[in-house]
Design an enzyme around this catalytic site. Structure first.
Site, PDB file in Angstrom:
ATOM      1  N   SER A  28       0.832  -1.204   0.000  1.00 18.87           N
ATOM      2  CA  SER A  28       0.000   0.000   0.000  1.00 18.87           C
ATOM      3  C   SER A  28       0.864   1.251   0.000  1.00 18.87           C
ATOM      4  CB  SER A  28      -0.910   0.005   1.236  1.00 18.87           C
ATOM      5  OG  SER A  28      -1.532   1.260   1.406  1.00 18.87           O
TER       6      SER A  28
ATOM      7  N   TYR B 157      -2.369  -0.248   9.967  1.00 13.75           N
ATOM      8  CA  TYR B 157      -2.563  -0.812   8.627  1.00 13.75           C
ATOM      9  C   TYR B 157      -1.272  -0.701   7.814  1.00 13.75           C
ATOM     10  CZ  TYR B 157      -4.035  -1.065   3.747  1.00 13.75           C
ATOM     11  OH  TYR B 157      -4.120  -1.380   2.423  1.00 13.75           O
TER      12      TYR B 157
END
Length: 335
Positions: A127, A152
């Site tokens: 990501s 995350y």
């Protein structure tokens, strides 16, 4: 080829699976179809995939090691694309354990299954969130990413480190893709484009964080899928001449690579909202709010490495991408 796609009921996974099936690959979709967002949307994506003869599906979680082993044993995939994960920056502040279970424990299960079943290539989703507090733009895979600002992001960075370890120790070819703000038809309801469209049509205000000063490298789903497919077909090889005196995070002596995958054309959030308004024929009531914890004010992908290695060239302008999303949304929801 026989390709196992985790997260096949998800946004990117369903689009990728469709593309692979259309080119003649056999696809085993693997997804637990959880309720992080509306499961009926996930089931609708799956229904489209199940119309293809070459598609099979296993409903299970990444952290279910026995189910994972059985899927690999029965399907015998040549290659694997791991897109399943507990997504979302803000939700990681509320439920951190979900991220450890899926993104860390689940990813170890993927790596172990690939190792023991002689998988030719593992491509996995990282990501743009890994860039965290970095301020140098555009973000490059050569940059240090040791300052994540959300759990995350930290789990995605851990995936990159774990993948490198398996590439180094066991010769497993792995490629990580750092996705930059993916959008388009069949998208995730927790993402800005979906939220803004829904609220504007309902006559509700939209929450505009950082007072609208965000800039994002919004990347259309078809461009993302093209990049994944090209990467999947480009298996990294070991480099015995790799110079560790000039090492970067993006490559290694092992068969390991990292790439950014984005549009390389960031735009301001306010312009993004204007394009949604133009396509809906309605103005939004904007509720301006401060930057949220865990969020970053700007993202911009340097995609030169992906262009050089696989010929990746994003083609969809944001004006066209939003038009296609709004058309899909109106059709799917009858809005």
């Amino acid at each position: 080829m026989r390709i196992l796609v985790t997260g096949a009921a998800g946004f990117i996974g369903s689009h990728l699976s469709t593309r692979l099936l259309e080119r003649g690959d056999e696809v085993l979709g693997y997804d637990n179809v959880n309720d992080y967002y509306d499961p009926t949307l996930k089931e609708a994506r799956l229904a489209r995939l199940q119309a293809h003869e070459g598609f099979r599906f296993v409903r299970a979680a990444l952290e279910d090691r026995e189910a994972m082993d059985a899927a690999f044993r029965d399907f015998k995939p040549d290659r694997v694309v791991n897109l399943a994960a507990q997504a979302g920056v803000r939700y990681s502040l509320e439920n951190p354990q979900a991220y450890i279970d899926s993104n860390v424990v689940g990813f170890v299960n993927i790596l172990e299954a690939c190792r023991h079943h002689a998988v030719e290539h593992l491509v996995y989703a990282s990501s743009s969130s890994v860039y965290g507090a970095n301020v140098k733009l555009p973000f490059s895979v050569e940059d240090n990413v040791d300052h994540p600002v959300s759990l995350y992001a930290a789990t995605k960075k851990s995936n990159e480190l774990m993948a490198h370890t398996y590439s180094h120790l066991f010769g497993l070819p792995t490629t990580g893709l750092r996705f930059f703000t993916v959008y388009g038809p069949w998208g995730r309801p927790d993402m800005a484009l979906f939220l803004f469209t829904r609220n504007i049509l309902a006559g509700k205000p939209i929450d505009v964080f950082n007072h609208g000063h965000h800039r994002r490298d919004f990347t259309y789903i078809d461009d993302i899928v093209e990049g994944i497919v090209r990467t999947l077909d480009h298996v990294p090889r070991a480099d015995p001449d790799y110079d560790f005196a000039h090492a970067t995070p993006a490559a290694s002596a092992a068969p390991y690579r990292l790439y950014n995958i984005g549009s390389n054309r960031p735009i301001e959030l306010m312009r993004y909202i204007e394009l949604i308004e133009e396509n809906l024929g309605r103005k939004a009531e904007r509720r301006l709010l401060p930057l949220q914890p865990g969020d970053v004010p700007e993202s911009h992908a340097d995609v030169q490495a992906l262009q050089s290695d696989v010929g990746y060239a994003p083609e969809t302008p944001v004006e066209e991408g939003i038009r296609r999303f709004v058309a899909w949304y109106r059709d799917y929801y009858g809005a």
